[in-house]
Design a protein around this motif. Sequence first.
Motif, mmCIF file in Angstrom:
data_model
loop_
_atom_site.group_PDB
_atom_site.id
_atom_site.type_symbol
_atom_site.label_atom_id
_atom_site.label_comp_id
_atom_site.label_asym_id
_atom_site.label_seq_id
_atom_site.Cartn_x
_atom_site.Cartn_y
_atom_site.Cartn_z
ATOM 1 N N LEU A 197 52.027 -82.141 -14.388
ATOM 2 C CA LEU A 197 51.891 -81.591 -15.571
ATOM 3 C C LEU A 197 53.216 -81.040 -16.044
ATOM 4 O O LEU A 197 53.668 -80.095 -15.098
ATOM 5 C CB LEU A 197 50.594 -80.466 -15.525
ATOM 6 N N GLY A 198 53.512 -81.136 -17.135
ATOM 7 C CA GLY A 198 54.949 -80.592 -17.432
ATOM 8 C C GLY A 198 55.982 -81.553 -17.471
ATOM 9 O O GLY A 198 57.143 -81.214 -18.053
ATOM 10 N N GLN A 199 55.887 -82.663 -16.571
ATOM 11 C CA GLN A 199 57.065 -83.603 -16.407
ATOM 12 C C GLN A 199 57.083 -84.666 -17.764
ATOM 13 O O GLN A 199 55.934 -85.222 -18.120
ATOM 14 C CB GLN A 199 56.606 -84.667 -15.085
ATOM 15 N N THR A 253 54.382 -88.300 -23.041
ATOM 16 C CA THR A 253 54.655 -87.448 -22.236
ATOM 17 C C THR A 253 55.487 -86.494 -22.605
ATOM 18 O O THR A 253 55.932 -85.292 -22.001
ATOM 19 C CB THR A 253 55.489 -88.073 -21.057
ATOM 20 N N ILE A 254 55.901 -86.394 -23.981
ATOM 21 C CA ILE A 254 57.127 -85.343 -24.385
ATOM 22 C C ILE A 254 56.668 -84.113 -24.357
ATOM 23 O O ILE A 254 57.361 -83.184 -24.004
ATOM 24 C CB ILE A 254 57.669 -85.745 -26.023
ATOM 25 N N THR A 255 55.172 -83.752 -24.359
ATOM 26 C CA THR A 255 54.988 -82.186 -24.278
ATOM 27 C C THR A 255 54.625 -81.929 -22.841
ATOM 28 O O THR A 255 54.103 -81.138 -22.565
ATOM 29 C CB THR A 255 53.608 -82.331 -25.328
ATOM 30 N N ASN A 313 50.590 -85.541 -18.362
ATOM 31 C CA ASN A 313 50.701 -85.842 -16.859
ATOM 32 C C ASN A 313 50.286 -87.348 -17.129
ATOM 33 O O ASN A 313 49.086 -87.686 -17.876
ATOM 34 C CB ASN A 313 50.302 -85.472 -15.750
ATOM 35 N N LEU A 314 50.899 -88.352 -16.257
ATOM 36 C CA LEU A 314 50.383 -89.770 -16.138
ATOM 37 C C LEU A 314 49.710 -90.109 -14.876
ATOM 38 O O LEU A 314 50.251 -89.562 -13.714
ATOM 39 C CB LEU A 314 51.505 -90.788 -16.412
ATOM 40 N N ASN A 315 48.764 -90.905 -14.913
ATOM 41 C CA ASN A 315 48.285 -91.342 -13.522
ATOM 42 C C ASN A 315 48.154 -93.088 -13.533
ATOM 43 O O ASN A 315 47.957 -93.584 -14.695
ATOM 44 C CB ASN A 315 46.806 -91.041 -13.466
#
Length: 416
Positions: free
Chosen positions: A208-210, A330-332, A335-337
């Motif tokens: 989260l945050g990346q 993802t700019i904000t 997070n991705l899974n």
Amino acid sequence: MEGDKLNDFPIENLPYGVFTSPVNETEKHIGVAYGEFVLDLNQISHYFDGPLLKDKQHVFKQESLNAFMGLTKAHWLEARETIQRLIKDNTIKNATDVKRPFIELKSVTMHLPVHIGDYTDFYSSIQHATNVGIMFRSKENALMPNWKHLPVGYHGRSSSIVVSGTPIRRPYGQTLPVEGAAPHFGPCRLMDFELEMGCFVGGPPTALGQRVTAKEAEDRIFGFVLLNDWSARDIQKWEYVPLGPFTAKNLGTTISPWIVTVEALRPFIVDNYPQDPAPFPYLQHNDKFNFDVKLEVDLKPEKSLTYTTISRSNFRHMYWTVKQQLAQQTITGCNLNPGDLLGSGTISGDTPDSYGSMLELSWKGTKPLRLLNGEERKFLQDGDTVVLRGYCDNGSLRIGFGTCEGKLLPALPFEE
């Protein structure tokens, strides 16, 4: 065993899927499509003995592709090279330690290939966005002010994503049949399909945050499927203000069962759509990442044996590339899974026969389509079967996606 060059699944393709078969009716296996067969990777997992996969063979014994997708691009490349080598040198064909590694494609049952945790649907075809804007606003005000600055999207419902062949029910909902009148509750009257491509996210989970920029995005793109985002247009019109699509879009989304990898599509990469104005740096990438995937939509009424091709479009019409979509996602710091799904949005070309929805093909119902059996359609009717097809073909090589099919069933009776 030879792969037919005219088949959707030559050795240059090898898309991944999850299946059951007469041999394993209750246990889902991971496989790749090759010619008229499925190669069962569960059975041959011990052959993945390369430097990266020798300690990861368990990923091929799962009931979904998530674990394999959660590895790195280097792992995916090693797996592809291993499978191609095993086929070319007849290692699997001549193996004595494997029973029935090749299973006839026509005998298997396909399942959702991935546990899909999250689903975002974008709106990235400039012709589709322009058509809709003209219909509901004006030619002079077709695109919203933000459209050429960022890939617009919304968060869809992953629980209602289904594999090709699953029927879809006409939904109930609120509509506004006449402007200024009271809303109406009942079955959707303006049922539609949307011709899209879906992109599956891979790689290890991000924190989260990346953020992932467009220049970094390719290592996160596992592969592509066909996608039909079934849409209840009259419900959508009433409910989408001010927060966007909701129940008009959550009734069902159909995907094709085979995930075609980036490597299989690489020979068909074409120029990106010219973008003006230039996007912000996080959305910029200089390499080509649009694809020449020919797309077709067939429609068959319930009491007919005849399919009518009602649309011929192409994935290359995308204004925003998949890399840019992922960067926007993802700019904000979202997070991705592995297994997350990105929908392209409806893909329309610049001619009326290349539009990717009934809304456009019939121009909001004002220009009915005539089918080969003599019937007409403004929107979908109960019993209609919609089939999406996609393939790349340069004359010597064909890379196909199979089909993405669904039949529209009548609405379930609503009892108060």
